[in-house]
Design an enzyme around this catalytic site. Sequence first.
Site: not given
Ligand code: GLU
Length: 411
Positions: A69, A93, A105, A189, A219, A350
């Site tokens: 994810k 994370k 990613k 976030t 954001n 998410s």
């Molecule tokens: N891009 C965000 C992060 O770095 C969200 C990732 C997601 O929601 O999957 O945490």
Amino acid sequence: MSSKTMLQQALTRFFDAAKHLNIDPTILEKWEFPLETTHARLTIRMDDGSLKSFRAWRSRNDDTRGPTKGGIRYHQSVTADEVETLAFLMTIKCAVVNLPFGGGKGGVQIDPLSLSKTELERLSRRYVQIFSKVIGPNRDIPAPDVNTNAMIMAWMANEYDSIVGEVTPAVITGKPISLGGSLGRDDATARGGYYLLEYLAKDLGFTPGARVAIQGFGNAGSHIAQLLESAGHKVVAVSDSKGAIGGPTGIDIGQLSLAKERNGSVTSLAGAHGTSKIAADELVSVDCDLLVLAAMEDMVHAGNAANVKAPIILELANSPITPEADEILKNRGVVVIPDILANAGGVTVSYFEWVQNRQGYYWPIEDIHARLKTKMEEEGAAIWASAKEKNITLRSAAYVHALSRLVDAIY
Ligand code: GLU
């Protein structure tokens, strides 16, 4: 600058944390490189009829705890190393906040502002065409990241649907609400970081009416500014990629958002509402009670860490502080609330979106906020207690917390 790759630097923190756990060292070896990284070329037709090609990546770091994810970023400086590092951070994370996901990613090396809306749509659809075998609701689930948003997620979801021949909203998160997005994903976030700050406020000595400097007004930065202002704090400095402004008596965030929307930069407010321009690289050294890092990687480094005046730093961006700077900040007694915890609210909501897509039943905003708050407080409390008990930084404690969950899942 260190000669190590960004991934190797990030791994140092992980391997250091492992010393606090009694684990078989061979378990860790697999993290030295990702599960898979696909590097591709995206060729699209531009509006003027010409063809242009862009470099793109999707990296899946590890799927021990579930499908991978993580977001997709559009930025001119995206590299394979950066994408692989950020995918690794997503693994950590997701384990920190106990989501049933591994880390992934994606990125495209492009300045999105150089594209028209129709070119951006073609690029986003092309990304999914090329990576359609990599992503999937049980395999790898993208989301927004730097310079990508709900509109882009909608194009991508739609493209995926036409490739697989069925509507598959759970393939991607951060979608518009009308297309299966979750309420509360847009500010998740920032809100996750804000809940954490509120919860730890007493321990941190974060008191009402605090002066806050925010690096980055995308954001995460713009939403945390609103949340902190509503709670009675004063945002005294803000920057974006074009520059920075200061306003010692508190910048009006409504006016600031309007200025950014109309003119593309927070600096356009300078001279009005008690604000003035400051040098962008001065932002991290502004005299304040809280520094929020919500821009890009490596913004606080060995060269400027000694100038930080804030006693607390909240990392809403991914990896905004280098390991060398970490050491300097630690020795100066600055408390860093680390990215892998502080910005985990985004991927947490998410996850809620993915769950709602799979069950086909959608929760009200109150439920999203309550679930997010519980998650941030529970994991935050455990990490805070472990940092105190082991006399280590919150970052090290968060790594230990994640690593013990990852190790538990390896048989
Ligand atoms: N891009 C965000 C992060 O770095 C969200 C990732 C997601 O929601 O999957 O945490």
